[in-house]
Motif scaffolding. Structure first.
Motif, short mmCIF file in Angstrom:
data_model
loop_
_atom_site.label_atom_id
_atom_site.label_comp_id
_atom_site.label_asym_id
_atom_site.label_seq_id
_atom_site.Cartn_x
_atom_site.Cartn_y
_atom_site.Cartn_z
N MET A 124 13.19 74.39 13.04
CA MET A 124 13.93 74.79 14.34
C MET A 124 13.23 75.62 14.39
O MET A 124 14.09 76.92 13.83
CB MET A 124 15.40 74.14 14.31
CG MET A 124 16.49 74.98 15.35
SD MET A 124 17.68 74.35 15.57
CE MET A 124 18.16 72.75 14.94
N ARG A 144 14.19 62.44 11.31
CA ARG A 144 13.49 62.96 12.57
C ARG A 144 14.34 64.27 12.66
O ARG A 144 14.35 65.56 12.83
CB ARG A 144 13.37 62.56 13.91
CG ARG A 144 12.94 61.84 14.17
CD ARG A 144 11.89 61.18 15.24
NE ARG A 144 13.21 60.08 15.36
CZ ARG A 144 13.21 58.93 15.69
NH1 ARG A 144 12.43 58.16 15.09
NH2 ARG A 144 14.33 58.42 15.79
N GLN A 188 13.74 68.00 12.12
CA GLN A 188 13.53 68.77 13.68
C GLN A 188 14.75 70.22 12.90
O GLN A 188 14.10 71.47 13.20
CB GLN A 188 15.28 68.70 14.04
CG GLN A 188 14.92 69.61 15.99
CD GLN A 188 16.09 68.36 16.87
OE1 GLN A 188 16.56 66.86 16.45
NE2 GLN A 188 16.99 69.54 17.86
#
Ligand code: GDG
Length: 464
Positions: A419, A411, A415
């Motif tokens: 981002m 994860r 991310q």
């Protein structure tokens, strides 16, 4: 050899010493930078010699002098591959399961440490500062004290310090406190390591901690402090900006993930590949196809555990690529050869995320190099393991992961890749400020100033 400054020269000891002009590798490059500023003498191991003669052989003189001590083939096996890298390295990286004790290895370690001590004792002027590096020379200061050397002696341990349970697996555990106590300053990378050293010292009935946190043993005081190592941030930024462009043959919108590590079981490479596998498995069709470049030049290939990690990694890369690759896409590019520093700097700058996810690591310079190399206007994201020493300084700006927890690690990769620019910029600004402020000069000056200021109180003769 170069003139000795009036306030004493710096004598640095490390196993590796650059034999050519341009040093590479974390520790060696850091020491080169330190000596360029301070001047002095650097002592390291010779390429294997025929006989184990005492003394030093000069190998170069420039901003600082370099000299080697003799090391026979049998000592290379017993001291370097054996006790240092098959006992101390796994133990200090929390892997007592990988310990390999071979008859005679410790004797070779003692012989080499004593030879180094005799060589230093012969040449050290009374005001010289002696700065010993790493787990290869834990006994040198103790031997120097036995030879009557009263100079200030510092030890910097580049790797983590073991916890009190693991250390019990060291057959020589009872001697360790006397080895450490022979220094004036014992430097480690993190506050966590300071706590571990303290735990070991606490089990020694002869050692006592004073109110100011220093230790006293056999009438000598010594300090245990953290000095997180830094990099030549400015130099790295310039190298990255000026690096040649490499055509990576990737789609323009494809994210580039990057790992750069010596091939070592402590670096968590298989765990990293598996997390990337989990990320790829969760990827929705139509999303950009990432490429993960892992540079991992081999090291210590004569040690069995290193052959195993290489095989494990090759298997993992093959199976993950087999499962996810397409005719025009190879998700993992695993490169085992050494890559030039300027190319690495260019890759850092181009990468959208760096995966710095060791299972145990003293500091990890790659985390800092990546940050220094990034473009502040469009920076990538640092994914950093809790277990890297660097996490103590970089937790605010990095995405911290537990490399053992594959799902959350996967994860974090997602991310990082998704981002938004504003968050990337603010995280990077925070990291960059730290990497530039606490650079290699800051580290060297801190250590040397602290060592110079140590009270120093004469020999620790015969202490056991
Ligand atoms: C020990 C501690 C601590 C790697 N591959 C290539 C290459 N590298 C360079 C990297 C970086 C260095 O090697 C690796 O430094 P690390 O800090 O990651 O790790 P160790 O070698 O294990 O060093 C460590 C360090 O000492 C300093 O105290 O941080 O925790 O284990 O600089 O860029 N460089 C080039 N080609 C490669 O293929 N040019």
């Amino acid at each position: 050899m170069a003139d000795r400054p009036k306030d004493g020269r710096l004598i640095v000891v490390s196993n590796r010493i650059p034999k050519g002009d341009v040093p590479s590798g974390g520790l060696v490059f850091a020491l080169h930078e330190a000596l360029m500023g301070a001047g002095g003498l650097w002592i390291g191991a010779a390429d294997v010699t025929e006989t184990a003669e005492d003394g030093l052989t000069p190998i170069g003189s420039d901003a600082y002098d370099r000299a080697t001590f003799a090391l026979t083939e049998a000592e290379h096996e017993g001291y370097y591959l054996g006790y240092a890298n098959s006992v101390l390295w796994p133990l200090f990286h929390h892997r007592p399961d990988l310990l390999t004790f071979a008859e005679g290895d410790f004797d070779a370690y003692v012989a080499v440490n004593k030879r180094v001590a005799r060589a230093i004792a012969k040449i050290a002027g009374s005001d010289d500062l002696i700065w010993i590096h790493d787990y290869h020379f834990l006994m040198v200061a103790h031997e120097l004290r036995a030879l009557g050397v009263t100079n200030r002696i510092g030890l910097f341990l580049h790797i983590p310090f073991p916890n009190p349970n693991d250390i019990m697996a060291l057959p020589q555990v009872a001697m360790l406190p006397s080895w450490l106590a022979a220094h004036d300053v014992v430097g480690v990378q993190t506050r966590r390591d300071v706590v571990s050293v303290r735990e070991t010292m606490r089990h020694d009935p002869k050692a006592q901690i004073l109110n100011d946190g220093t230790w006293i043993r056999d009438g000598r005081t010594f300090a245990v402090l953290s000095f997180p190592i830094g990099i030549d941030a400015e130099g790295f930024e310039i190298a990255a900006r000026e690096a040649p462009t490499v055509d990576l043959q990737m789609a323009p919108d494809a994210p580039l993930l990057l790992g750069v590590d010596r091939l070592d079981y402590s670096k968590g490479l298989v765990h990293r590949f598996e997390a990337f596998d989990a990320y790829l498995s969760a990827r929705k069709p139509g999303m950009p196809r990432p490429t993960f470049i892992q540079i991992a030049p081999g090291s210590r290939e004569d040690v069995a555990a290193y052959k195993e990690i290489r095989e494990d990694l090759e298997r993992a890369a093959g199976s993950i690529n087999g499962a996810h690759a397409d005719l025009d896409w190879t998700p993992i590019r695993y490169i085992r050869r050494h890559v030039d520093r300027d190319r690495i700097a260019g890759l850092y700058r181009r990468a959208d995320a760096a995966l710095v996810t060791p299972l145990a690591d003293g500091m990890n310079l790659v985390a800092k190099e990546f940050v220094a190399a990034q473009d502040p206007d469009d920076p990538g994201v640092l994914i950093l393991s809790h277990f890297a020493g660097a996490a103590e300084q970089m937790e605010a700006g990095a995405l911290l992961v537990n490399p053992f927890d594959r799902a959350s690690f996967a994860r974090a990769i997602r991310q990082a890749v998704e981002m938004p620019l504003e968050e990337r910029k603010s995280r990077h600004a925070d990291l960059r400020a730290g990497v530039f402020a606490q650079d290699i000069d800051w580290w060297t000056t801190n250590f040397i100033d602290r060592l110079r200021a140590a009270p120093g109180q004469g020999p620790n003769r015969g202490a056991a």
